[in-house]
Design an enzyme around this catalytic site. Structure first.
Site, PDB file in Angstrom:
ATOM      1  N   CYS A  11       0.819  -1.223   0.000  1.00 25.78           N
ATOM      2  CA  CYS A  11       0.000   0.000   0.000  1.00 25.78           C
ATOM      3  C   CYS A  11       0.849   1.268   0.000  1.00 25.78           C
ATOM      4  O   CYS A  11       0.323   2.364  -0.167  1.00 25.78           O
ATOM      5  CB  CYS A  11      -0.946  -0.003   1.198  1.00 25.78           C
ATOM      6  SG  CYS A  11      -2.063  -1.411   1.177  1.00 25.78           S
TER       7      CYS A  11
ATOM      8  N   HIS B 274      -3.003   7.042   3.421  1.00 22.49           N
ATOM      9  CA  HIS B 274      -3.524   5.800   2.843  1.00 22.49           C
ATOM     10  C   HIS B 274      -4.855   5.471   3.524  1.00 22.49           C
ATOM     11  O   HIS B 274      -4.970   5.527   4.747  1.00 22.49           O
ATOM     12  CB  HIS B 274      -2.498   4.682   3.066  1.00 22.49           C
ATOM     13  CG  HIS B 274      -3.031   3.324   2.742  1.00 22.49           C
ATOM     14  ND1 HIS B 274      -3.717   3.056   1.588  1.00 22.49           N
ATOM     15  CD2 HIS B 274      -3.000   2.154   3.446  1.00 22.49           C
ATOM     16  CE1 HIS B 274      -4.074   1.785   1.584  1.00 22.49           C
ATOM     17  NE2 HIS B 274      -3.662   1.222   2.705  1.00 22.49           N
TER      18      HIS B 274
ATOM     19  N   ASN C 199     -10.294   0.088   0.881  1.00 21.16           N
ATOM     20  CA  ASN C 199      -8.833   0.148   0.819  1.00 21.16           C
ATOM     21  C   ASN C 199      -8.385  -0.268  -0.590  1.00 21.16           C
ATOM     22  O   ASN C 199      -8.459  -1.444  -0.943  1.00 21.16           O
ATOM     23  CB  ASN C 199      -8.253  -0.791   1.875  1.00 21.16           C
ATOM     24  CG  ASN C 199      -6.727  -0.803   1.886  1.00 21.16           C
ATOM     25  OD1 ASN C 199      -6.091  -0.347   0.939  1.00 21.16           O
ATOM     26  ND2 ASN C 199      -6.152  -1.332   2.945  1.00 21.16           N
TER      27      ASN C 199
HETATM   28  O1  UT7 Z   1      -3.430  -1.368   3.792  1.00 21.66           O
HETATM   29  C1  UT7 Z   1      -3.244  -1.895   5.072  1.00 21.66           C
HETATM   30  C2  UT7 Z   1      -4.224  -2.995   5.239  1.00 21.66           C
HETATM   31  N1  UT7 Z   1      -4.872  -3.255   6.448  1.00 21.66           N
HETATM   32  C3  UT7 Z   1      -5.201  -2.446   7.469  1.00 21.66           C
HETATM   33  O2  UT7 Z   1      -4.892  -1.304   7.576  1.00 21.66           O
HETATM   34  C4  UT7 Z   1      -6.028  -3.093   8.552  1.00 21.66           C
HETATM   35  C5  UT7 Z   1      -5.847  -2.482   9.905  1.00 21.66           C
HETATM   36  N2  UT7 Z   1      -6.719  -3.112  10.842  1.00 21.66           N
HETATM   37  C6  UT7 Z   1      -8.046  -2.869  10.865  1.00 21.66           C
HETATM   38  O3  UT7 Z   1      -8.536  -2.062  10.108  1.00 21.66           O
HETATM   39  C7  UT7 Z   1      -8.878  -3.577  11.889  1.00 21.66           C
HETATM   40  O4  UT7 Z   1      -8.033  -4.313  12.752  1.00 21.66           O
HETATM   41  C8  UT7 Z   1      -9.942  -4.535  11.271  1.00 21.66           C
HETATM   42  C9  UT7 Z   1     -11.030  -3.717  10.574  1.00 21.66           C
HETATM   43  C10 UT7 Z   1      -9.287  -5.464  10.272  1.00 21.66           C
HETATM   44  C11 UT7 Z   1     -10.593  -5.356  12.364  1.00 21.66           C
HETATM   45  O5  UT7 Z   1     -11.191  -4.511  13.315  1.00 21.66           O
HETATM   46  P1  UT7 Z   1     -10.977  -4.758  14.875  1.00 21.66           P
HETATM   47  O6  UT7 Z   1     -11.779  -3.780  15.578  1.00 21.66           O
HETATM   48  O7  UT7 Z   1      -9.487  -4.787  15.102  1.00 21.66           O
HETATM   49  O8  UT7 Z   1     -11.631  -6.181  15.057  1.00 21.66           O
HETATM   50  P2  UT7 Z   1     -10.964  -7.520  15.584  1.00 21.66           P
HETATM   51  O9  UT7 Z   1     -10.071  -8.104  14.547  1.00 21.66           O
HETATM   52  O10 UT7 Z   1     -10.408  -7.291  16.964  1.00 21.66           O
HETATM   53  O11 UT7 Z   1     -12.243  -8.416  15.729  1.00 21.66           O
HETATM   54  C12 UT7 Z   1     -13.279  -8.111  16.655  1.00 21.66           C
HETATM   55  C13 UT7 Z   1     -14.397  -9.103  16.430  1.00 21.66           C
HETATM   56  C14 UT7 Z   1     -13.900 -10.557  16.334  1.00 21.66           C
HETATM   57  O12 UT7 Z   1     -14.855 -11.386  16.961  1.00 21.66           O
HETATM   58  P3  UT7 Z   1     -14.572 -11.964  18.424  1.00 21.66           P
HETATM   59  O13 UT7 Z   1     -13.301 -12.742  18.316  1.00 21.66           O
HETATM   60  O14 UT7 Z   1     -14.471 -10.766  19.320  1.00 21.66           O
HETATM   61  O15 UT7 Z   1     -15.775 -12.801  18.655  1.00 21.66           O
HETATM   62  C15 UT7 Z   1     -13.917 -10.821  14.855  1.00 21.66           C
HETATM   63  O16 UT7 Z   1     -14.108 -12.186  14.544  1.00 21.66           O
HETATM   64  O17 UT7 Z   1     -15.042  -8.815  15.190  1.00 21.66           O
HETATM   65  C16 UT7 Z   1     -15.091 -10.003  14.405  1.00 21.66           C
HETATM   66  N3  UT7 Z   1     -15.047  -9.644  13.003  1.00 21.66           N
HETATM   67  C17 UT7 Z   1     -16.136  -9.371  12.290  1.00 21.66           C
HETATM   68  N4  UT7 Z   1     -17.451  -9.368  12.621  1.00 21.66           N
HETATM   69  C18 UT7 Z   1     -18.323  -9.033  11.645  1.00 21.66           C
HETATM   70  C19 UT7 Z   1     -13.946  -9.493  12.222  1.00 21.66           C
HETATM   71  N5  UT7 Z   1     -14.336  -9.141  10.983  1.00 21.66           N
HETATM   72  C20 UT7 Z   1     -15.677  -9.056  10.990  1.00 21.66           C
HETATM   73  C21 UT7 Z   1     -16.651  -8.728  10.027  1.00 21.66           C
HETATM   74  N6  UT7 Z   1     -17.952  -8.726  10.395  1.00 21.66           N
HETATM   75  N7  UT7 Z   1     -16.325  -8.405   8.766  1.00 21.66           N
END
Ligand code: UT7
Length: 330
Positions: free
Chosen positions: A112, A251, A281
């Site tokens: 990215c 970004h 993204n």
């Molecule tokens: O270009 C660079 C590329 N990437 C990035 O910049 C990504 C940076 N990170 C992020 O944007 C965030 O970490 C995410 C959007 C990917 C995830 O958000 P988060 O608030 O960090 O969520 P998490 O990974 O801590 O997950 C929280 C909960 C989990 O469930 P449990 O374990 O608490 O039961 C996940 O399984 O949310 C769940 N979850 C979802 N639920 C519904 C993860 N993805 C989804 C989804 N829909 N799409």
């Protein structure tokens, strides 16, 4: 000294839209989760017959028209992508011939952060007088590499391209640049298979190793630390401070990253460009797409100071400070 200045800008988004409601039908997710956790409402998908070079060509045509330069005036094409059409030939080569150019053309791959690295390459080439006019493109079709059964990644990415024409100038233009790489973080965000380390085999395909794998929380922590750091370093190299920034153009990965960075840097939210709701993204395309958005709505004025800031897999990061020299949008 010869400086580099942006004299043209353009972008392209494929027509096909993928809304959060569409994703609700594919994986166990909700519009509410995606909107509140990422800020994304919809993203674009490249058509089945559209490769990254097609997106790049469309964006570049718009940038060349905006710059008002002739194809033969372009001395070099630098294309940032991490979803190339093929391992080889380069996507830059395919884009060059698609545009009817004759100049050297090369891919830059820094995930990215690819557009930032490509812009640095263009600037250095112009400043050393080895080129006068350089076409810089950020283009990605990362949805081709996303597992549409993995809700942690498939809601995030979209496809698109943005391009700028950079030309030698008596005044900057491009000012301070800061770049960084930390390969010890390679596992945090990766497409494991498909390269020389793990060539695609039926077994690896069955394990989904050809898809994007991401530790979202680690990338988030990395992003909110590194964006303020690299921005401050690039500003210091320009003899400027945070208060001088007219527009922060980061970004576009997550609205919560943008909000946290605005707070940490002390930049008012309304000065932080956000296009994530409509495009998601778009990887290497995200910064030039956001810049073109700012330009076309008429929000850029000569003298504005822009901080273009990228981060991504590698891990990589970088910032380029630009003093905007162009007049109002076409
Ligand atoms: O270009 C660079 C590329 N990437 C990035 O910049 C990504 C940076 N990170 C992020 O944007 C965030 O970490 C995410 C959007 C990917 C995830 O958000 P988060 O608030 O960090 O969520 P998490 O990974 O801590 O997950 C929280 C909960 C989990 O469930 P449990 O374990 O608490 O039961 C996940 O399984 O949310 C769940 N979850 C979802 N639920 C519904 C993860 N993805 C989804 C989804 N829909 N799409």
């Amino acid at each position: 000294m010869s400086y580099a200045a942006i004299i043209g800008i353009g972008s392209y988004l494929p027509e096909r839209r993928l809304t959060n409601a569409d994703l609700e039908r594919l994986v166990d997710t909700s519009d509410e989760w995606i909107l509140t956790r990422t800020g994304i409402a919809e993203r674009r998908l490249a058509g089945e017959d559209e490769a990254t070079s097609d997106l790049a060509i469309a964006a570049a045509r718009a940038a060349i028209a905006d710059a008002g330069v002739a194809p033969e005036d372009i001395d070099l094409l630098v294309l940032g992508t991490s979803s190339p059409d093929h391992v080889f030939p380069s996507t830059a080569a395919l884009t060059q011939t698609g545009l009817g150019l004759r100049c050297p053309a090369v891919d830059v791959m820094a995930a990215c952060t690819s557009f930032i690295y490509a812009l640095q390459h263009a600037t250095a080439t112009i400043e050393s007088r080895r080129a006068r006019t350089v076409l810089v493109i950020g283009a990605d079709a990362l949805t081709r590499h996303v597992d549409f059964t993995d809700r942690r990644t498939c809601v995030l990415f979209g496809d698109g391209a943005g391009a700028v024409v950079v030309q030698a100038s008596d005044e900057p233009g491009v000012m301070g640049i800061d770049l960084g790489t930390d390969g010890s973080g390679a596992d945090v965000l990766t497409i494991p298979a498909g390269g020389s380390a793990l060539p695609c085999t039926p077994d690896r395909l069955a394990q989904g190793l050809h898809h994007v794998r991401m530790n979202g929380a680690e990338v988030f922590k990395f992003a909110v630390r590194v964006i303020p750091e690299t921005t401050r370093r690039a500003l210091a190299a320009s003899g400027l401070g945070v208060d001088d920034v007219t527009w922060l153009v980061p970004h576009q990965a997550n609205q919560r990253i943008l909000d946290t960075v605005a707070e940490r840097l002390g930049v008012p939210r309304e000065r932080v460009v956000s296009t994530i709701a409509n495009v998601g993204n778009t990887s290497a395309a995200s910064i030039p797409l956001a810049l073109d958005d700012l330009y076309t709505v008429g929000n850029l004025r000569p003298g504005d100071v822009l901080a273009l800031v990228g981060f991504g897999a590698g891990l990589t990061w970088g910032a380029v400070i630009v003093r905007w020299t162009k007049g109002p949008a076409r």
